[in-house]
Design an enzyme around this catalytic site. Structure first.
Site, PDB file in Angstrom:
ATOM      1  N   GLY A   1       5.179  -0.970   2.595  1.00 20.49           N
ATOM      2  CA  GLY A   1       4.326   0.193   2.401  1.00 20.49           C
ATOM      3  C   GLY A   1       5.107   1.491   2.294  1.00 20.49           C
TER       4      GLY A   1
ATOM      5  N   HIS B   1       0.818  -1.211   0.000  1.00 21.05           N
ATOM      6  CA  HIS B   1       0.000   0.000   0.000  1.00 21.05           C
ATOM      7  C   HIS B   1       0.857   1.268   0.000  1.00 21.05           C
ATOM      8  CE1 HIS B   1       0.852   0.733   4.312  1.00 21.05           C
ATOM      9  NE2 HIS B   1       0.819  -0.582   4.408  1.00 21.05           N
ATOM     10  N   ASP B   2       0.361   2.270  -0.723  1.00 24.27           N
ATOM     11  CA  ASP B   2       0.943   3.626  -0.750  1.00 24.27           C
ATOM     12  C   ASP B   2       2.338   3.675  -1.365  1.00 24.27           C
ATOM     13  OD1 ASP B   2      -1.207   5.158   0.819  1.00 24.27           O
ATOM     14  OD2 ASP B   2      -0.712   3.519   2.188  1.00 24.27           O
TER      15      ASP B   2
END
Length: 276
Positions: A149, A131-132
């Site tokens: 992440g 994520h991100d």
């Protein structure tokens, strides 16, 4: 209720064993192979090819001409205990190749809610983008590369098989990461890192040459590298010396700007234990 979209009613070629939820947006000449699941918020560009047993869920968009190989899983919930089902995004660019078993996750709402993948990138089998993350153009992640992440990867970075990148780490453009390397600190543009813990081994000269950098730029980067990582004085003092030079070119300016930018991580260096 989830029902397949009849191929006769849609411009895409969809295998009858696959499920495409109502609301999914499919571009022209899309091909979806057998036993795939395409979620209601997915957007596929023109000429996207999805092979068998692929799952694409959430607010995931894939650019034109991208090819996804069997058993890839894109857009499922982030592997984060704080995720509560928010509608966040995974944006994949055009002309990417996503090989077998690759996983990519959308962002977290507290950090912009978006994971982005650039154009013309290659993700080999079982590589992972958490994520991100923000991955640039013309990037290669070899087999089993793991991005935690919030990792940022610049354009034309190559990562060898099994490399692992710590969360919030930045990898500058044109960097080369060796196989099985543990990347726990930022890697400067054009840097070459290897080992566990990761150590800066020099510059990715071959990558610069392949990208069309001339001899003047390459020599300027070499001089800046030697000055910045001169072990006789602290890195920050060396960086100040390079910053004051009047003859630095754009490639050197990229390195300085990368170092000057705010970061959660220290700076990778040629010596074990040496920190920026």
């Amino acid at each position: 209720m989830i029902t397949p979209v009849p191929a006769a009613l849609h411009p895409a070629r969809i295998h009858p064993s696959s499920i495409v939820e109502d609301g999914a947006q499919l571009g022209r000449n899309v091909e979806i192979g057998p036993f795939c699941h395409i979620g209601a918020k997915v957007r596929l560009g023109d000429n996207v090819r999805i092979m068998s047993h692929v799952v694409i869920l959430g607010s995931t968009s894939i650019g034109d001409n991208t090819e996804v190989f069997p058993n890839a899983v894109l857009g499922c919930a982030p592997q984060n205990i704080h995720y509560k089902g928010e509608d966040t995004e995974l944006v994949i660019g055009s002309s990417c190749t996503i090989r077998e078993g690759v996983t990519m996750h959308p962002g977290m709402p507290d950090f912009g809610g978006k994971t982005t993948i650039g154009d013309n990138s290659l993700f080999l089998a079982y590589s992972h983008v958490a994520h991100d993350c923000h991955v640039g153009d013309h990037v290669i992640l070899s087999n089993n590369v793991m991005l935690a992440g919030h990792v940022t990867v610049g354009d034309r970075v190559i990562m060898g098989g099994g490399a692992a990148v710590h969360q919030f780490t930045r990898v500058g453009h044109h960097a080369f990461i060796g196989g099985l390397a543990a990347v726990s600190n930022d890697v400067i543009p054009y840097g070459m890192l290897n080992g566990n813990p990761g150590v800066l081994m020099g510059l990715n000269i071959i990558g610069m040459q392949r990208s069309g950098f001339d001899r003047k730029a390459i020599h300027a980067v070499r001089r800046a590298y030697k000055t910045i990582f001169d072990s006789n004085t602290p890195i920050r003092e060396n960086i100040a010396q390079v910053r004051e030079q009047t003859d630095k070119n754009a490639a050197v300016a990229d390195i300085i700007a990368f170092i000057d930018a705010e970061s959660e991580r220290a700076l990778s260096s040629p010596a074990r234990g040496q920190r920026g």
